[in-house]
Design a protein around this motif. Structure first.
Motif, PDB file in Angstrom:
ATOM      1  N   PHE A 116     -15.893  43.320   8.563  1.00 28.54           N
ATOM      2  CA  PHE A 116     -16.397  42.157   7.654  1.00 28.54           C
ATOM      3  C   PHE A 116     -15.457  41.508   6.852  1.00 28.54           C
ATOM      4  O   PHE A 116     -14.125  41.950   6.380  1.00 28.54           O
ATOM      5  CB  PHE A 116     -17.412  42.542   6.450  1.00 28.54           C
ATOM      6  CG  PHE A 116     -18.390  43.405   6.781  1.00 28.54           C
ATOM      7  CD1 PHE A 116     -19.605  42.496   7.611  1.00 28.54           C
ATOM      8  CD2 PHE A 116     -18.696  44.605   6.504  1.00 28.54           C
ATOM      9  CE1 PHE A 116     -20.720  42.977   7.873  1.00 28.54           C
ATOM     10  CE2 PHE A 116     -19.979  45.231   6.864  1.00 28.54           C
ATOM     11  CZ  PHE A 116     -20.690  44.360   7.822  1.00 28.54           C
ATOM     12  N   ARG A 117     -15.377  40.131   7.106  1.00 23.85           N
ATOM     13  CA  ARG A 117     -14.173  39.048   6.377  1.00 23.85           C
ATOM     14  C   ARG A 117     -14.161  39.182   5.061  1.00 23.85           C
ATOM     15  O   ARG A 117     -13.147  39.024   4.384  1.00 23.85           O
ATOM     16  CB  ARG A 117     -14.150  37.839   7.202  1.00 23.85           C
ATOM     17  CG  ARG A 117     -13.875  37.788   8.710  1.00 23.85           C
ATOM     18  CD  ARG A 117     -12.397  38.242   8.943  1.00 23.85           C
ATOM     19  NE  ARG A 117     -11.947  38.851  10.259  1.00 23.85           N
ATOM     20  CZ  ARG A 117     -11.635  38.424  11.414  1.00 23.85           C
ATOM     21  NH1 ARG A 117     -11.527  36.884  11.131  1.00 23.85           N
ATOM     22  NH2 ARG A 117     -11.490  38.921  12.428  1.00 23.85           N
ATOM     23  N   GLN A 118     -15.376  39.090   4.332  1.00 28.52           N
ATOM     24  CA  GLN A 118     -15.386  39.143   2.940  1.00 28.52           C
ATOM     25  C   GLN A 118     -15.432  40.559   2.150  1.00 28.52           C
ATOM     26  O   GLN A 118     -15.993  41.365   2.675  1.00 28.52           O
ATOM     27  CB  GLN A 118     -16.587  38.547   2.445  1.00 28.52           C
ATOM     28  CG  GLN A 118     -16.597  36.851   3.189  1.00 28.52           C
ATOM     29  CD  GLN A 118     -16.212  35.964   2.413  1.00 28.52           C
ATOM     30  OE1 GLN A 118     -15.711  36.112   1.237  1.00 28.52           O
ATOM     31  NE2 GLN A 118     -15.455  35.004   3.200  1.00 28.52           N
ATOM     32  N   THR A 119     -14.655  40.633   1.268  1.00 28.31           N
ATOM     33  CA  THR A 119     -14.540  41.971   0.630  1.00 28.31           C
ATOM     34  C   THR A 119     -15.668  42.279  -0.045  1.00 28.31           C
ATOM     35  O   THR A 119     -16.024  43.469  -0.193  1.00 28.31           O
ATOM     36  CB  THR A 119     -13.447  41.822  -0.726  1.00 28.31           C
ATOM     37  OG1 THR A 119     -13.767  40.656  -1.512  1.00 28.31           O
ATOM     38  CG2 THR A 119     -11.863  41.878  -0.054  1.00 28.31           C
TER      39      THR A 119
ATOM     40  N   PHE B 200     -12.558  49.899   0.366  1.00 23.89           N
ATOM     41  CA  PHE B 200     -13.473  48.699   0.876  1.00 23.89           C
ATOM     42  C   PHE B 200     -12.834  47.466   1.122  1.00 23.89           C
ATOM     43  O   PHE B 200     -13.259  46.511   2.005  1.00 23.89           O
ATOM     44  CB  PHE B 200     -14.764  48.375  -0.197  1.00 23.89           C
ATOM     45  CG  PHE B 200     -14.269  47.725  -1.237  1.00 23.89           C
ATOM     46  CD1 PHE B 200     -14.590  46.418  -1.448  1.00 23.89           C
ATOM     47  CD2 PHE B 200     -13.722  48.238  -2.348  1.00 23.89           C
ATOM     48  CE1 PHE B 200     -13.983  45.711  -2.626  1.00 23.89           C
ATOM     49  CE2 PHE B 200     -13.473  47.496  -3.749  1.00 23.89           C
ATOM     50  CZ  PHE B 200     -13.569  46.216  -3.674  1.00 23.89           C
ATOM     51  N   ASP B 201     -11.405  47.108   0.496  1.00 26.12           N
ATOM     52  CA  ASP B 201     -10.802  46.012   0.644  1.00 26.12           C
ATOM     53  C   ASP B 201      -9.597  46.322   1.307  1.00 26.12           C
ATOM     54  O   ASP B 201      -8.712  45.219   1.267  1.00 26.12           O
ATOM     55  CB  ASP B 201     -10.783  45.039  -0.710  1.00 26.12           C
ATOM     56  CG  ASP B 201      -9.776  45.870  -1.368  1.00 26.12           C
ATOM     57  OD1 ASP B 201      -9.575  47.084  -1.326  1.00 26.12           O
ATOM     58  OD2 ASP B 201      -9.535  45.144  -2.322  1.00 26.12           O
ATOM     59  N   ALA B 202      -9.449  47.320   2.098  1.00 27.71           N
ATOM     60  CA  ALA B 202      -8.208  47.755   2.730  1.00 27.71           C
ATOM     61  C   ALA B 202      -7.700  46.616   3.794  1.00 27.71           C
ATOM     62  O   ALA B 202      -6.514  46.203   3.361  1.00 27.71           O
ATOM     63  CB  ALA B 202      -8.460  49.059   3.396  1.00 27.71           C
ATOM     64  N   ILE B 203      -8.268  46.042   4.582  1.00 27.06           N
ATOM     65  CA  ILE B 203      -7.843  45.286   5.725  1.00 27.06           C
ATOM     66  C   ILE B 203      -8.219  43.742   5.293  1.00 27.06           C
ATOM     67  O   ILE B 203      -7.527  42.978   5.156  1.00 27.06           O
ATOM     68  CB  ILE B 203      -8.248  45.404   6.902  1.00 27.06           C
ATOM     69  CG1 ILE B 203      -8.034  47.020   7.510  1.00 27.06           C
ATOM     70  CG2 ILE B 203      -7.670  44.352   8.055  1.00 27.06           C
ATOM     71  CD1 ILE B 203      -6.297  47.031   7.475  1.00 27.06           C
ATOM     72  N   ASN B 204      -9.342  43.400   4.932  1.00 23.19           N
ATOM     73  CA  ASN B 204      -9.818  42.225   4.596  1.00 23.19           C
ATOM     74  C   ASN B 204      -9.387  41.613   3.408  1.00 23.19           C
ATOM     75  O   ASN B 204      -8.943  40.515   2.936  1.00 23.19           O
ATOM     76  CB  ASN B 204     -11.327  41.769   4.495  1.00 23.19           C
ATOM     77  CG  ASN B 204     -12.143  42.797   3.707  1.00 23.19           C
ATOM     78  OD1 ASN B 204     -11.485  43.491   2.995  1.00 23.19           O
ATOM     79  ND2 ASN B 204     -13.421  43.096   3.740  1.00 23.19           N
ATOM     80  N   GLY B 205      -8.967  42.505   2.566  1.00 23.88           N
ATOM     81  CA  GLY B 205      -7.949  42.276   1.288  1.00 23.88           C
ATOM     82  C   GLY B 205      -6.758  41.696   1.745  1.00 23.88           C
ATOM     83  O   GLY B 205      -6.217  40.723   1.254  1.00 23.88           O
TER      84      GLY B 205
ATOM     85  N   LEU C 257     -13.164  51.444   5.350  1.00 21.79           N
ATOM     86  CA  LEU C 257     -11.889  51.154   6.033  1.00 21.79           C
ATOM     87  C   LEU C 257     -12.696  50.240   7.238  1.00 21.79           C
ATOM     88  O   LEU C 257     -12.435  49.128   7.523  1.00 21.79           O
ATOM     89  CB  LEU C 257     -11.163  52.047   6.470  1.00 21.79           C
ATOM     90  CG  LEU C 257      -9.766  52.228   6.644  1.00 21.79           C
ATOM     91  CD1 LEU C 257      -9.159  51.514   5.157  1.00 21.79           C
ATOM     92  CD2 LEU C 257      -9.070  53.289   7.088  1.00 21.79           C
ATOM     93  N   LEU C 258     -13.741  51.030   7.973  1.00 22.93           N
ATOM     94  CA  LEU C 258     -14.177  50.355   9.062  1.00 22.93           C
ATOM     95  C   LEU C 258     -15.034  49.089   8.571  1.00 22.93           C
ATOM     96  O   LEU C 258     -14.526  47.993   9.180  1.00 22.93           O
ATOM     97  CB  LEU C 258     -15.326  51.357   9.465  1.00 22.93           C
ATOM     98  CG  LEU C 258     -16.134  50.797  10.632  1.00 22.93           C
ATOM     99  CD1 LEU C 258     -15.198  50.513  12.147  1.00 22.93           C
ATOM    100  CD2 LEU C 258     -17.229  51.712  11.169  1.00 22.93           C
TER     101      LEU C 258
END
Lengths: 337, 322
Positions: free
Chosen positions: A205-208, A112-117, A199-200
């Motif tokens: 979304f920008r917030q985790t 859930f926080d792969a990219i926005n994290g 992941l999507l």
């Protein structure tokens, strides 16, 4: 002579291609290695893994107890599979239902926080300014997640099998082992679907916290509300009254099933209960006249697999589509926050 | 692949549009190899966007960016392996130690294990983080993170280092050390450094050349002296003078000097409005008449005033930058 020189040019070109692919994979390997390490050492994952292990062992304990008490009373077959499918009075869930319930949560936690994290920690632009292709990051994260899922699911499956053997003392047949293997693979694909979905969300979304919440909302929707929704839509399409004909009732139940099969959760549930239950012979509605005269029996592994083949393909497709969407949106996204 | 000139960065009508907004407008930036180039501009001028295009991390809407002979849009991997990028407010993985973070970078660069260890040791030594390198990055101060960021860049041994607002949020002592380090990187290692900043007096000391970047356009580029000439063209120079003994004859002497239009007094300074730069003649004259100049300054030549004046000329950014 000419042919050999053409060949050698071809070979050297191929070698160059290979070097390029391997070079690109260097970044990918580094990402995978780091992500797997992160997952396994993170507290978040530890908590969830403990939860899953404890509940599954609890389910196993109850199942073994139930089986033991049932052995004397009636003849039971497929004892090994029953370890996974039986629930008891004190524990109304079996191993199967626990994995079906908690598996999606494992997938969501991993992604859930792969990219926005990375964005939050401001590491994204630094990592992508290294000589790796942009997709190495998202591919690496997905592959690392799948590796962890495989480790958890197979580890857990074999752990339960081993304990079960010790408790019941009944060795599995080849047929049963193959079924278990098919079940574990199915579970990995199903959880990978949730990983791809989270992941999507982590890209959209920008917030985790938003992406985590979106994942959980999706999970609740598919696990609880979707089947209700399917029933409502089917009733709307083919209303059934007391005096409705067979055709109408059949159409209603077929529509309900077709709609609920859009959900990967339904696909997984049906596939799993078929593969782990050799006595399940069909998944659609069966008329009395069709069942009349049928000989009671079980299916072989091959036949069970044949029955769930569409489900397997559907799950695989859902996972691929989710990941493809994540991939495309990541490649198109601006690096800047 | 390299052309006959020795530009390490060369952009050709580089343009980036976000919807209707023109972030970078037909930019033709040239940076020579081995120099320190300061890209100066207010916030939102398009500096970071330009940097991302130089790295191939953002695709230009039109035009192209050549870095070390490679098209950044077409061959981003080659470019990224030669360029070290220190982003604005650089981030690391907090749950990993400084060293682990650097190892990850080395791995992403495909540097062999032994070589990576050696480079990491050297880089850490250089930025002065030896004691802290085995601590978790979460415990680092902002200045330490910045230094880790520079070590991170050095690990890949880049030809070109791009730093985005490197001095932001760092204490004066830290800035001093940072600027010394940058100077060293350029002078001793022969690396090219591109610094983007909106704080000029910090950058002024170390840049060979500066470009002034406003609203996606490079409105002036060159050495500080060049900018001075460009700017002072058509404007009358003012000279501040203080000399001892400060008497009536001094004023008369200045008035009689060729090229001086008028004289004002401001506190203990004499302000000479001139037609040209008369400093040389003035000093000679003062000397021959037994005066000793203790303060002599051509006004409007510090980069700060140039910068401010450029923005005033543009007239659109007043009040928008700090």
């Amino acid at each position: 002579m000419k042919d050999t020189s053409v060949e050698s040019v071809k070979i050297s070109a191929m070698r160059q291609d290979l070097v390029r692919v391997l070079g690109a994979n260097k970044g990918l390997n580094a990402v995978i290695k780091k992500e797997v390490g992160d997952h396994l050492s993170g507290k978040r994952f530890l908590i969830l893994a403990l939860l899953v292990v404890v509940t599954c062992l609890g389910a196993l304990y109850v199942a073994a107890g139930t089986i033991r008490s049932a052995v004397g009373q009636s003849e039971i077959d497929f004892v090994f599979l029953r370890l996974f499918t039986t629930s008891g009075a004190s524990m109304p869930f079996s191993f199967l239902s626990f994995i079906a319930f908690l598996g999606p949560l494992v997938g969501l936690t991993l992604g859930f926080d792969a990219i926005n994290g990375e964005r939050d920690r401001r590491t994204l632009s630094r990592v992508l300014s290294q000589p790796i292709y942009r997709d190495a990051l998202i591919n690496g994260k997905f592959i690392a997640g799948v590796i962890v899922i495989v480790m958890v699911i197979f580890g857990l499956g074999f752990l339960v099998a081993g304990f079960g053997l010790m408790m019941t003392g009944v060795p599995p047949t080849l047929d049963e082992l193959l079924r278990l293997l098919a079940y574990l693979i199915l579970s990995v694909i199903y959880i990978a679907f949730w990983l791809a979905l989270s992941l999507l969300f982590s890209i959209i979304f920008r917030q985790t916290s938003t992406s985590a919440l979106a994942g959980i909302a999706m999970w609740l929707f598919l696990a609880v509300f979707f089947s209700l929704l399917a029933g409502m839509v089917a009733d709307g399409l083919y209303p059934v009254q007391k005096d409705s004909g067979t055709e109408q009732v059949l159409a209603n139940s077929r529509a309900e099933q077709a709609i609920s099969r859009i959900s990967p959760t339904t696909l997984y549930d049906e596939a799993v209960s078929t593969i782990m239950n050799p006595s399940v012979r069909t998944l659609g509605p069966v008329l009395v006249e069709q069942a009349y005269g049928a000989i009671k029996g079980t299916l072989s592994v091959g036949q069970s697999l044949l029955l769930i083949w569409p489900h397997l393909v559907g799950l695989f497709a859902a996972t691929s589509i989710c990941f493809a969407l994540a991939y495309i949106s990541f490649m198109r996204q601006e690096i800047r926050a | 692949m390299r052309g006959e000139n020795n530009y390490i960065i060369e952009t050709f009508d580089l343009t980036k549009k976000y919807g209707d907004i023109l972030a970078v407008d037909n930019l033709n930036l040239k940076v020579e190899e081995g120099t320190v180039y300061g890209l100066l501009g207010p916030n939102g001028a398009g500096k970071t966007t330009t940097i991302l295009m130089l790295l191939g991390l953002t695709e230009p809407s039109s035009g192209k960016a050549m870095v070390a002979g490679y098209d950044a849009g077409r061959n981003p991997l080659e470019v990224k392996s030669m360029v070290g990028y220190l982003p604005d407010n650089v981030g690391f993985y907090n749950e990993m130690t400084g060293e682990e973070n650097l190892i990850y970078t080395a791995r992403l660069n495909g540097i062999a294990k032994d070589e990576a260890k050696k480079r990491i040791r050297q880089a850490v030594e250089r930025v002065g983080l030896r004691e802290a390198i085995n601590r978790k990055v979460g415990e680092y101060s902002r200045g330490m993170r910045q230094r880790l960021g520079i070590a991170d860049v050095l690990v890949k041994d880049p030809k070109l280092i791009i730093m985005d607002e490197p001095t932001l949020g760092i204490d004066p002592e830290g800035i001093h050390q940072l600027l010394d380090l940058i100077k060293e990187l350029a002078r001793e290692d022969g690396r090219t450094v591109l610094i983007s900043s909106h704080l000029l007096h910090q950058i002024q000391q170390i840049c060979h050349k500066v470009g002034i970047f406003v609203k996606g356009k490079l409105i002036a580029s060159g050495t500080i002296d060049d900018l001075e000439k460009q700017l002072l063209m058509g404007e009358k120079p003012e000279i501040e003078l203080k000399a001892v003994p400060d008497d009536e004859n001094l004023v008369k002497l200045c008035e009689n000097l060729d090229g001086v239009e008028s004289i004002r007094r401001k506190n203990d300074l004499l302000i000479l409005d001139c037609l040209r730069d008369v400093r040389e003649d003035l000093v000679r004259e003062l000397h021959s008449k037994g005066y000793c100049p203790v303060h002599l300054c051509l006004r409007g030549v510090s980069l700060d005033s140039i910068y401010l004046r450029y923005f005033r000329k543009e007239g659109e950014y007043e009040g928008h930058f700090s």
